[in-house]
Scaffold this motif. Structure first.
Motif: not given
Length: 156
Positions: A71-80
């Motif tokens: 969780l500390r290293n998470a990068r959130i991506i959006d569904e394209l």
């Protein structure tokens, strides 16, 4: 050594947060109760219930550390939506050029890959092969039994 970035969708982030909360509260209490019960049985030097509970406790604490790091290293991506190239967060429809079978995959980070629900990792052989490709492209995927050729039919 730098910690590895963890690519997650919003759904994947929510699942990890829920697992962390459950593990920190419910599972920790359960194992603490089991340890207390085992101690109440008396001599712990030859007490298999105590050993099992301590092993479970070590596993739970290790999982908490792992989840917190993710969780500390998470990068959130959006569904394209309506993209021209395959990227993490895209749904891609592929056709096996040898057998004609069609499959649709959702490209996600390795932390939330679940082949059973067609969520494949960007680090998997198919995920790596299709990343950066466009509709109509033919990709080759090296697998233990040889090479599979796919055509990208659609990207969502």
């Amino acid at each position: 050594m730098a910690e590895k970035e963890v690519i997650l969708t919003l759904e994947g982030l929510k699942k990890l947060e829920e697992e962390l909360e459950l593990t920190k509260t419910v599972k920790r209490r359960e194992v603490a109760s089991r340890i207390k019960q085992a101690i109440d049985f008396g001599d712990i030097s030859e007490n298999s219930e105590y050993d099992d509970a301590k092993n479970d406790q070590a596993f739970i604490e290790g999982r908490i550390i792992t989840l917190e790091k993710m969780l500390r290293n998470a990068r959130i991506i959006d569904e394209l939506e309506g993209t021209d190239t395959v990227a993490v967060g895209a749904k891609v429809r592929l056709k096996d050029l040898e057998f004609g079978d069609e499959e649709e995959y959702f490209i996600v980070g390795s932390a939330e890959a679940d082949p059973g629900t067609n969520k494949i990792s960007n680090e998997s052989p198919v995920g790596k092969a299709v990343l950066g490709q466009t509709k109509g492209s033919v990709v080759e995927v090296n697998v233990p039994v040889g090479v599979i050729r796919y055509q990208i039919l659609d990207i969502k």
